[in-house]
Design an enzyme around this catalytic site. Structure first.
Site, PDB file in Angstrom:
ATOM      1  N   GLY A  38      -0.691   4.311   0.703  1.00 19.85           N
ATOM      2  CA  GLY A  38      -1.566   5.419   1.244  1.00 19.85           C
ATOM      3  C   GLY A  38      -0.758   5.774   2.328  1.00 19.85           C
ATOM      4  O   GLY A  38       0.543   5.970   2.478  1.00 19.85           O
ATOM      5  N   PHE A  39      -1.600   6.170   3.517  1.00 23.70           N
ATOM      6  CA  PHE A  39      -0.966   7.005   4.692  1.00 23.70           C
ATOM      7  C   PHE A  39       0.014   5.953   5.350  1.00 23.70           C
ATOM      8  O   PHE A  39       1.122   6.068   5.678  1.00 23.70           O
ATOM      9  CB  PHE A  39      -1.902   7.407   5.391  1.00 23.70           C
ATOM     10  CG  PHE A  39      -2.750   8.813   5.111  1.00 23.70           C
ATOM     11  CD1 PHE A  39      -2.118  10.042   5.164  1.00 23.70           C
ATOM     12  CD2 PHE A  39      -3.933   8.889   4.518  1.00 23.70           C
ATOM     13  CE1 PHE A  39      -2.287  11.055   4.579  1.00 23.70           C
ATOM     14  CE2 PHE A  39      -4.419  10.162   3.996  1.00 23.70           C
ATOM     15  CZ  PHE A  39      -3.749  11.103   4.081  1.00 23.70           C
ATOM     16  N   GLY A  40      -0.460   4.839   5.846  1.00 23.87           N
ATOM     17  CA  GLY A  40       0.233   3.674   6.278  1.00 23.87           C
ATOM     18  C   GLY A  40       1.496   3.376   5.403  1.00 23.87           C
ATOM     19  O   GLY A  40       2.539   3.569   6.025  1.00 23.87           O
ATOM     20  N   VAL A  44      -1.839  -6.532  -4.776  1.00 22.51           N
ATOM     21  CA  VAL A  44      -1.415  -7.688  -3.963  1.00 22.51           C
ATOM     22  C   VAL A  44      -2.812  -8.682  -4.243  1.00 22.51           C
ATOM     23  O   VAL A  44      -3.598  -8.113  -3.468  1.00 22.51           O
ATOM     24  CB  VAL A  44      -1.109  -7.296  -2.547  1.00 22.51           C
ATOM     25  CG1 VAL A  44      -0.714  -8.501  -1.811  1.00 22.51           C
ATOM     26  CG2 VAL A  44       0.281  -6.621  -2.877  1.00 22.51           C
ATOM     27  N   ASP A  87      -6.595   1.448   8.391  1.00 18.91           N
ATOM     28  CA  ASP A  87      -7.988   1.333   8.267  1.00 18.91           C
ATOM     29  C   ASP A  87      -8.521  -0.196   8.120  1.00 18.91           C
ATOM     30  O   ASP A  87      -9.461  -0.627   8.364  1.00 18.91           O
ATOM     31  CB  ASP A  87      -8.473   1.987   6.765  1.00 18.91           C
ATOM     32  CG  ASP A  87      -8.696   3.231   6.983  1.00 18.91           C
ATOM     33  OD1 ASP A  87      -8.395   3.823   8.100  1.00 18.91           O
ATOM     34  OD2 ASP A  87      -9.204   3.704   5.945  1.00 18.91           O
ATOM     35  N   GLU A 106     -19.219  17.156   3.467  1.00 18.03           N
ATOM     36  CA  GLU A 106     -18.181  18.071   2.599  1.00 18.03           C
ATOM     37  C   GLU A 106     -18.654  18.060   1.228  1.00 18.03           C
ATOM     38  O   GLU A 106     -18.704  19.047   0.510  1.00 18.03           O
ATOM     39  CB  GLU A 106     -16.769  17.483   2.731  1.00 18.03           C
ATOM     40  CG  GLU A 106     -16.031  18.071   4.171  1.00 18.03           C
ATOM     41  CD  GLU A 106     -14.740  17.264   4.317  1.00 18.03           C
ATOM     42  OE1 GLU A 106     -14.000  17.900   5.332  1.00 18.03           O
ATOM     43  OE2 GLU A 106     -14.429  16.287   3.987  1.00 18.03           O
ATOM     44  N   GLY A 150       0.828  -1.071   0.069  1.00 16.59           N
ATOM     45  CA  GLY A 150      -0.035  -0.038   0.173  1.00 16.59           C
ATOM     46  C   GLY A 150       0.973   1.184   0.039  1.00 16.59           C
ATOM     47  O   GLY A 150       1.984   1.338   0.535  1.00 16.59           O
ATOM     48  N   ALA A 196      -6.613   8.926   9.198  1.00 14.63           N
ATOM     49  CA  ALA A 196      -5.300   9.144   8.591  1.00 14.63           C
ATOM     50  C   ALA A 196      -4.399   8.943   9.662  1.00 14.63           C
ATOM     51  O   ALA A 196      -3.273   8.204   9.587  1.00 14.63           O
ATOM     52  CB  ALA A 196      -5.131  10.141   7.765  1.00 14.63           C
ATOM     53  N   GLN A 197      -4.448   9.651  10.913  1.00 10.28           N
ATOM     54  CA  GLN A 197      -3.397   9.492  12.010  1.00 10.28           C
ATOM     55  C   GLN A 197      -3.485   8.399  12.435  1.00 10.28           C
ATOM     56  O   GLN A 197      -2.176   7.913  13.026  1.00 10.28           O
ATOM     57  CB  GLN A 197      -3.729  10.534  13.071  1.00 10.28           C
ATOM     58  CG  GLN A 197      -3.368  12.251  12.686  1.00 10.28           C
ATOM     59  CD  GLN A 197      -1.933  12.308  12.515  1.00 10.28           C
ATOM     60  OE1 GLN A 197      -1.056  11.582  13.097  1.00 10.28           O
ATOM     61  NE2 GLN A 197      -1.461  12.951  11.722  1.00 10.28           N
TER      62      GLN A 197
HETATM   63  C1  LIG Z   1     -13.309  10.517   1.109  1.00  8.92           C
HETATM   64  C2  LIG Z   1     -12.318  10.328   2.386  1.00  8.92           C
HETATM   65  C3  LIG Z   1     -12.140  11.478   3.258  1.00  8.92           C
HETATM   66  C4  LIG Z   1     -11.518  11.370   4.330  1.00  8.92           C
HETATM   67  N1  LIG Z   1     -11.146  12.427   5.119  1.00  8.92           N
HETATM   68  C5  LIG Z   1     -10.365  12.054   6.319  1.00  8.92           C
HETATM   69  C6  LIG Z   1     -10.057  13.153   6.987  1.00  8.92           C
HETATM   70  O1  LIG Z   1     -10.523  14.317   6.895  1.00  8.92           O
HETATM   71  N2  LIG Z   1      -9.175  12.937   8.118  1.00  8.92           N
HETATM   72  C7  LIG Z   1      -8.665  11.667   8.471  1.00  8.92           C
HETATM   73  O2  LIG Z   1      -7.884  11.706   9.442  1.00  8.92           O
HETATM   74  N3  LIG Z   1      -9.073  10.808   7.588  1.00  8.92           N
HETATM   75  C8  LIG Z   1     -10.096  10.819   6.673  1.00  8.92           C
HETATM   76  N4  LIG Z   1     -10.208   9.729   6.010  1.00  8.92           N
HETATM   77  C9  LIG Z   1      -9.749   8.535   6.161  1.00  8.92           C
HETATM   78  C10 LIG Z   1      -8.378   8.206   5.834  1.00  8.92           C
HETATM   79  O3  LIG Z   1      -7.984   8.806   4.515  1.00  8.92           O
HETATM   80  C11 LIG Z   1      -8.034   6.711   6.016  1.00  8.92           C
HETATM   81  O4  LIG Z   1      -8.026   6.499   7.537  1.00  8.92           O
HETATM   82  C12 LIG Z   1      -6.428   6.483   5.965  1.00  8.92           C
HETATM   83  O5  LIG Z   1      -6.423   6.723   4.407  1.00  8.92           O
HETATM   84  C13 LIG Z   1      -6.266   4.811   6.229  1.00  8.92           C
HETATM   85  O6  LIG Z   1      -4.804   4.982   5.838  1.00  8.92           O
HETATM   86  P1  LIG Z   1      -4.348   3.520   5.311  1.00  8.92           P
HETATM   87  O7  LIG Z   1      -2.838   3.517   4.945  1.00  8.92           O
HETATM   88  O8  LIG Z   1      -4.843   2.451   6.348  1.00  8.92           O
HETATM   89  O9  LIG Z   1      -5.305   3.407   4.010  1.00  8.92           O
HETATM   90  P2  LIG Z   1      -5.272   4.127   2.748  1.00  8.92           P
HETATM   91  O10 LIG Z   1      -4.740   5.423   2.651  1.00  8.92           O
HETATM   92  O11 LIG Z   1      -6.399   3.980   1.826  1.00  8.92           O
HETATM   93  O12 LIG Z   1      -4.038   3.259   1.687  1.00  8.92           O
HETATM   94  C14 LIG Z   1      -4.258   2.036   1.432  1.00  8.92           C
HETATM   95  C15 LIG Z   1      -3.397   1.847   0.130  1.00  8.92           C
HETATM   96  O13 LIG Z   1      -3.253   0.312  -0.199  1.00  8.92           O
HETATM   97  C16 LIG Z   1      -3.385   0.350  -1.452  1.00  8.92           C
HETATM   98  N5  LIG Z   1      -4.125  -0.970  -1.930  1.00  8.92           N
HETATM   99  C17 LIG Z   1      -5.313  -1.676  -1.425  1.00  8.92           C
HETATM  100  N6  LIG Z   1      -5.498  -2.852  -1.637  1.00  8.92           N
HETATM  101  C18 LIG Z   1      -4.187  -2.915  -2.335  1.00  8.92           C
HETATM  102  C19 LIG Z   1      -3.763  -4.271  -2.768  1.00  8.92           C
HETATM  103  N7  LIG Z   1      -4.375  -5.565  -2.977  1.00  8.92           N
HETATM  104  N8  LIG Z   1      -2.580  -4.536  -3.125  1.00  8.92           N
HETATM  105  C20 LIG Z   1      -1.814  -3.495  -3.438  1.00  8.92           C
HETATM  106  N9  LIG Z   1      -2.017  -2.246  -2.862  1.00  8.92           N
HETATM  107  C21 LIG Z   1      -3.472  -2.068  -2.290  1.00  8.92           C
HETATM  108  C22 LIG Z   1      -4.302   1.429  -1.854  1.00  8.92           C
HETATM  109  O14 LIG Z   1      -4.244   1.702  -3.419  1.00  8.92           O
HETATM  110  C23 LIG Z   1      -3.540   2.419  -1.085  1.00  8.92           C
HETATM  111  O15 LIG Z   1      -2.276   2.973  -1.788  1.00  8.92           O
HETATM  112  C24 LIG Z   1     -10.819   9.927   4.649  1.00  8.92           C
HETATM  113  C25 LIG Z   1     -11.221   8.767   3.993  1.00  8.92           C
HETATM  114  C26 LIG Z   1     -11.822   9.066   2.740  1.00  8.92           C
HETATM  115  C27 LIG Z   1     -12.238   7.905   1.879  1.00  8.92           C
END
Ligand SMILES: Cc1cc2nc3c(=O)[nH]c(=O)nc-3n(C[C@H](O)[C@H](O)[C@H](O)COP(=O)(O)OP(=O)(O)OC[C@H]3O[C@@H](n4cnc5c(N)ncnc54)[C@H](O)[C@@H]3O)c2cc1C
Length: 502
Positions: A31-33, A97, A330, A192, A29, A341-342
């Site tokens: 994303g944030f993590g 993945v 998440d 929003e 991934g 995100a945090q």
């Molecule tokens: C529209 C929206 C608004 C939001 N607003 C806020 C906010 O204002 N404040 C806040 O704190 N949080 C907010 N969030 C929540 C926040 O974005 C998430 O909690 C955060 O992104 C979680 O981070 P993560 O790394 O777990 O997942 P993500 O950031 O979602 O990252 C997941 C990553 O894994 C990748 N991935 C997924 N499945 C696979 C796979 N099978 N193989 C390879 N890669 C894969 C994805 O492409 C992505 O790069 C919001 C979420 C959304 C959808």
């Protein structure tokens, strides 16, 4: 040892003993993590391979601004490769993945029919969550979610497209259906989105059309819950509802969506009464489901899985029975941590530190503790709500905080500067810099979903290309030679053209 990319799934994947050779960390991934975990390992004696299904790092909290034409997709989704370019111990692999093998310690990923198997010594899984339609996946065709750049661009096309179609609609009924926008889910994203669509209709577009009055558009926010923004508490929820209504948004609470189709949706009120809302544009901002990888990890490790598909992890964010696997963000279920995100950022930094500590032979850290920095949501320009500890802020002050926090967290200097300029254009002026939409944006997702084999069906498999290319080249050469000799014959036999001397 270099970080191997192995083409044969049968390749040996025995783990590298700690301290013997460079330790291989695979991060799933971007994303944030995933991104913050990788960056936190920049000084560790490891080789990091990030495997992600997109080439960008997505700042999800601003997706709604891409959908409503304020920001471009590039501003909230910079290339991961560029962000990590200077981090010499990290590399990036594109691929979804599909399988994690905890016994063999490998991660299998796919992109356009190409499969890659990456072995790891330590795994950090941060694959996030997707949209949940609560078992009604057919709603997705008519009510896109808000999880990816594709979603945001499709919604942009649908929202601006609805105004265009309304301008040429032939009946009042059709105009009404096209100018009714329904946002499902009154969490931060729904609030929003609804606020921004209302601003578009009442402020941005009001001078651009001749036949329709965009200010007559209806923006409806529906939710089965009895209040707006439940995690912000009753007081801020009430204030947000009042602010939305002041903007012209109809807030319908206690209303559960039970059916969605091309032309509208059906909701069931608390008294059991069902009613229909005719609306061409629907936005789904309700419900999340963890990545299916959480289920895989739970099945292989025996870890619990909750109703949202999140995997239960140990207090140190490792998978039960697998200290070499960290799961963050998440996807996890631990002490009711919220999906924000945090949680992902702090969890990923904690896991990175633990990996580094182990390699240095240091004692384990205390269990992971999330530090809640607060939550905020914007309602419209200059208006937001924020909850920081016990402090509740509303209005302009909360909006200024929202602005500052988002500027800090948007990745990259370039994106920060351009986002600031776009906000000035949209919030001080009334313009939207990103109103471009295309048919592909709106319809490609549905078309691709109908394709058997998905996008992989549109490209040739590796190896097939050369054979196909030479066959195609031979066919084309034969056609060109035939055409040329026919041209010569027509000219030389005098069938066509004037003969010199005539
Ligand atoms: C529209 C929206 C608004 C939001 N607003 C806020 C906010 O204002 N404040 C806040 O704190 N949080 C907010 N969030 C929540 C926040 O974005 C998430 O909690 C955060 O992104 C979680 O981070 P993560 O790394 O777990 O997942 P993500 O950031 O979602 O990252 C997941 C990553 O894994 C990748 N991935 C997924 N499945 C696979 C796979 N099978 N193989 C390879 N890669 C894969 C994805 O492409 C992505 O790069 C919001 C979420 C959304 C959808």
């Amino acid at each position: 040892m270099s970080v191997d990319q192995v083409d044969d799934p049968g390749t040996s994947t025995s783990p590298t003993p700690l301290g013997a050779e460079t330790h291989r960390v695979v991060v799933v991934g971007s994303g944030f993590g995933g991104l913050f975990g990788t960056k936190a390992l920049r000084r560790a004696d490891v080789e990091v391979t990030m495997v992600a299904k997109t080439t960008h790092h997505l700042f999800q909290p601003l997706l709604y601004q891409v959908a409503t034409g304020i920001l471009s997709e590039g501003e909230i989704a910079p290339p991961t490769r560029e962000i990590l370019a200077k981090q010499r111990n990290a590399r990036v692999i594109l691929g979804e993945v599909t399988h994690i093998d905890l016994d063999r310690r490998t991660v299998t990923s796919q992109v356009l029919g190409r499969e890659t198997v990456t072995p790891y010594d330590t795994l950090l899984v941060a694959a996030g969550a997707g949209q949940s339609y609560f078992g009604n996946d057919h709603f997705a065709e008519f009510a896109p979610g808000m999880k990816s750049i594709d979603d945001a661009l499709e919604l942009r096309g649908r929202i601006f497209g609805a105004f265009e179609l309304a301008e040429i609609a032939e009946t009042e009924e059709e105009v009404e259906r096209l100018l009714t926008f329904v946002v499902v889910g009154a969490g931060p994203t729904g609030v929003e989105m609804a606020g921004q669509i209302a601003e578009l209709a009442h402020r941005t577009l009001k001078r651009d059309f001749r036949r329709i009055n965009t200010r007559h558009a209806r923006v409806i926010l529906v939710d089965a819950a009895p209040q707006v923004l439940p995690p912000f508490g009753e007081k801020l929820g009430r204030k947000t509802k009042e602010d939305l209504e002041g903007l012209g948004v109809e807030v319908q609470l206690g209303a559960m969506v039970v059916e969605v189709d091309e032309r509208g949706l059906e909701v069931q009120d608390k008294d059991g009464r069902r009613r229909r809302i005719d609306a061409v544009t629907k936005v789904w901002a309700a419900g999340v489901q963890a990545s299916p990888l959480a289920k895989q990890l739970a099945e292989q490790s025996g870890a619990p899985l909750d109703r949202a598909g999140r995997v239960g992890v140990n207090p140190d964010l490792t998978l039960p029975g697998h200290p070499e696997v960290f799961v963050v963000g998440d996807m996890i279920s631990l002490n009711n941590l919220p999906g924000v995100a945090q949680v992902a950022i702090q969890g990923a930094k904690y896991a990175a530190k633990e990996i580094d500590n182990r390699l240095k032979g240091k004692a384990p850290q205390e269990p992971f503790r999330y530090f809640d920095k607060g939550s905020m949501a914007t309602i419209s320009r200059f208006r937001a709500v924020a909850l920081i500890g016990k402090v509740r802020l509303t209005g302009f002050v909360a909006w200024l905080m929202w602005l500052a926090v988002h500027l800090v967290y948007i990745t990259g200097f370039k994106s920060r500067v351009t986002a600031l300029l776009r906000w000035a254009v949209s919030f001080i002026g009334r313009g939207r810099s990103e109103r471009t939409t295309t048919e592909q944006q709106i319809f490609a997702r549905t078309a691709l979903n109908r394709l058997e084999g998905g996008t992989a069906g549109l490209v040739s498999a590796p190896g097939e290309w050369n054979d196909q290319r030479s066959e195609l080249a031979a066919q084309r050469r034969a056609t060109l030679e035939e055409q040329a000799s026919e041209e010569v014959r027509l000219t030389d036999t005098g069938v066509r053209g004037a003969r010199v001397g005539d």
